[in-house]
Write an enzyme that holds these catalytic residues in place. Structure first.
Site, PDB file in Angstrom:
ATOM      1  CG  HIS A  48      53.655  -1.079  53.696  1.00 18.37           C
ATOM      2  ND1 HIS A  48      53.123  -0.021  52.992  1.00 18.37           N
ATOM      3  CD2 HIS A  48      54.573  -0.539  54.531  1.00 18.37           C
ATOM      4  CE1 HIS A  48      53.693   1.107  53.391  1.00 18.37           C
ATOM      5  NE2 HIS A  48      54.576   0.822  54.333  1.00 18.37           N
ATOM      6  CD  GLU A  49      56.059  -2.469  57.429  1.00 23.65           C
ATOM      7  OE1 GLU A  49      57.206  -2.022  57.233  1.00 23.65           O
ATOM      8  OE2 GLU A  49      55.085  -1.741  57.699  1.00 23.65           O
TER       9      GLU A  49
ATOM     10  CG  HIS B  25      59.318  -0.157  53.960  1.00 21.77           C
ATOM     11  ND1 HIS B  25      59.689   1.063  53.430  1.00 21.77           N
ATOM     12  CD2 HIS B  25      58.086   0.038  54.501  1.00 21.77           C
ATOM     13  CE1 HIS B  25      58.709   1.947  53.642  1.00 21.77           C
ATOM     14  NE2 HIS B  25      57.724   1.355  54.281  1.00 21.77           N
TER      15      HIS B  25
ATOM     16  CD  GLU C 166      55.242   4.449  53.032  1.00 21.05           C
ATOM     17  OE1 GLU C 166      56.219   4.007  53.691  1.00 21.05           O
ATOM     18  OE2 GLU C 166      54.071   4.141  53.287  1.00 21.05           O
TER      19      GLU C 166
HETATM   20 CO    CO Z   1      55.967   2.302  55.047  1.00 19.32          CO
END
Ligand code: CO
Length: 472
Positions: A236-237, A240, A266
């Site tokens: 997830h990170e 980003h 996101e």
């Molecule tokens: Co996020």
């Protein structure tokens, strides 16, 4: 930062917010900007500018409009209040006491209502706040979109509740920290994450922070007993961070080296986390590698592993939620925020409303404030209007992914061979490197040929979970 340092930090932040605001509203800057784009109407003075220049002016105008509408006394006061509130919130959560946080939240809500009046809105006061995080979106649009997503997810959830549960105990055990970190590094490298431009550290809550495309850092967390918690945080990170690394450094300091919106940001994290990291082809390649780090997983076959990492179960904490219940957590927050801002709900009524909605959507009842309305930091930061971007991220991600899959019909085969760079390059070319050239809605249109819609997301969820749980 040590706890005792938070008061001084609040004062520093108040001062900085005031200075930044003053600089932005400086008459020289506003005059120069106005000579290029009419701040009132948004009409460009020179029509022959390139796409890049037009996009920059459009965004600078937007920022100036917001800034000019807010008095500096308001900006400083809000910065101090929220900085203090974050500290109080952290304490309140530890003590499990909403009453401790409530007086601060009351001040925040009242200032946010004022902020929305200052910024102005057409239909709903929440519009003004939502627009700060997801420009171009309205409350009624979100309400409609979320209504459809709620319908699908609650119906899938009901069917899953009637299906056979999935074995997942092997995802919990004693997984050594250094092994998990080594595997996390390996995953990030295969995504194309450049450790010369970023780094991975540990923190209580995973996050990503970017200072420049050449300095984009992430954290993960390690719950000793949970294998997948760390892996999904890393993906997830990492998603980003790849967005930030893919921005064009030539345009640093301008909107062209800036992400489109929180929702688009996101979409990048969720795309890697769910569409890739919770897919079967991905684990076809990575499960055997994972087993070299954790031999206790040896007896687990791909299907069993795939089912376990996609197991659906209602739970109290949003950041730990599965793909199906996640949206419902967010929709609940959106509904509470909307009512707070329109004045139809009092802060003191939040815990009761929270539990009521939680029971309605997920069929479970939290028993403490810490596992209900005190779990997220957002409100203490004064960030209302932010939560909807989490669901929008999933919607954008699905539309982008369909466009990608159409162009790369062999993506499953390539991912199963451990190849991931082609997806990163595709995202970089079509999204990252463009910065704020297009608005979120225009970007979706440009990449997919259709308007923003929940259809791809809903279809994906239905198909995937139907197969996983074997319901009709
Ligand atoms: Co996020």
């Amino acid at each position: 930062m040590p706890t005792m340092g938070s008061k001084l930090r609040a004062e520093q932040i108040e001062l900085m917010a005031g200075i930044i605001h003053k600089e932005r509203n400086q008459s020289n800057f506003i005059k120069s900007l106005n000579s290029l784009i009419d701040l009132e109407s948004g009409k460009l003075v020179n029509d022959k500018l390139g796409t890049d220049q037009k996009a920059m002016l459009k965004d600078w105008r937007r920022q100036a409009q917001i800034s000019l509408k807010l008095p500096s006394s308001f900006v400083s006061e809000f910065a101090r209040l929220t900085s203090e509130s974050m500290h109080v919130w952290a304490m309140a959560r530890k003590e499990n006491s909403f009453l401790t946080f409530a007086p601060y939240l009351e001040k925040i809500v009242s200032m946010l209502r004022k902020k929305s009046d200052l910024l102005g809105f057409k239909d709903h006061p929440y519009d003004a706040l939502l627009d700060l995080y997801e420009p171009g979106f309205t409350t009624s649009e979100i309400k409609l979109l979320f209504g459809k997503i709620k319908k699908t997810t609650t119906s899938i959830l009901l069917k899953i509740a009637q299906s056979k549960d999935v074995e997942c105990s092997f995802l919990h055990g004693n997984f050594p920290k250094d092994k998990l970190l080594q595997f996390s590094h390996l995953l990030l490298e295969s995504l194309g994450y450049d450790f010369d431009k970023g780094r991975l550290d540990l923190s209580q809550h995973p996050f990503s922070i970017s200072l420049h495309p050449f300095d984009s850092r992430i954290t993960t967390r390690i719950h000793n007993d949970s294998l997948f918690d760390c892996i999904s945080a890393v993906l997830h990170e990492g998603g980003h961070s790849l967005y930030e690394m893919g921005l064009n450094p030539e345009h640093y300091g301008t909107p062209l080296c800036d992400a489109v919106s929180l929702g688009i940001h996101e979409s990048q994290s969720r795309l890697w986390e769910t569409r890739i990291g919770q897919s079967k082809p991905f684990w076809y390649h990575f499960l055997p590698i994972l087993k070299t780090y954790f031999p206790e997983l040896d007896p687990i076959d791909l299907n069993t592993f795939y089912q376990a990492i996609n197991r659906v179960e209602p739970s109290f904490i949003r950041v730990e939620a599965d793909e199906i219940t996640y949206s419902l957590h967010v929709i609940l927050r959106f509904e509470i925020e909307k009512q707070l801002i329109e004045g139809s709900l009092k802060v003191s009524e939040i815990p009761e409303t929270w539990n009521y909605l939680m029971y309605n959507y997920l069929g479970i009842k939290p028993s403490t404030d810490a596992e209900s309305c005190l779990q997220d930091i957002h409100w203490s930061m004064g960030a209302m209007g932010y939560f909807p971007t989490y669901v929008l991220g999933n919607v954008f991600a699905s539309q982008f992914f369909e466009a990608f899959a159409k162009e790369h019909t062999d993506w499953e085969k390539r991912v199963a061979e451990g190849e991931l760079g082609f997806l990163r390059k595709w995202l970089e070319k079509n999204i990252h490197s463009l910065g704020k050239t297009y608005s979120a809605k225009d970007l979706v249109k440009k990449m997919t040929g259709s308007s923003l819609s929940e259809k791809d997301y809903v279809t994906y969820l239905n198909k995937k979970y139907q197969e996983l749980y074997g319901f009709a």
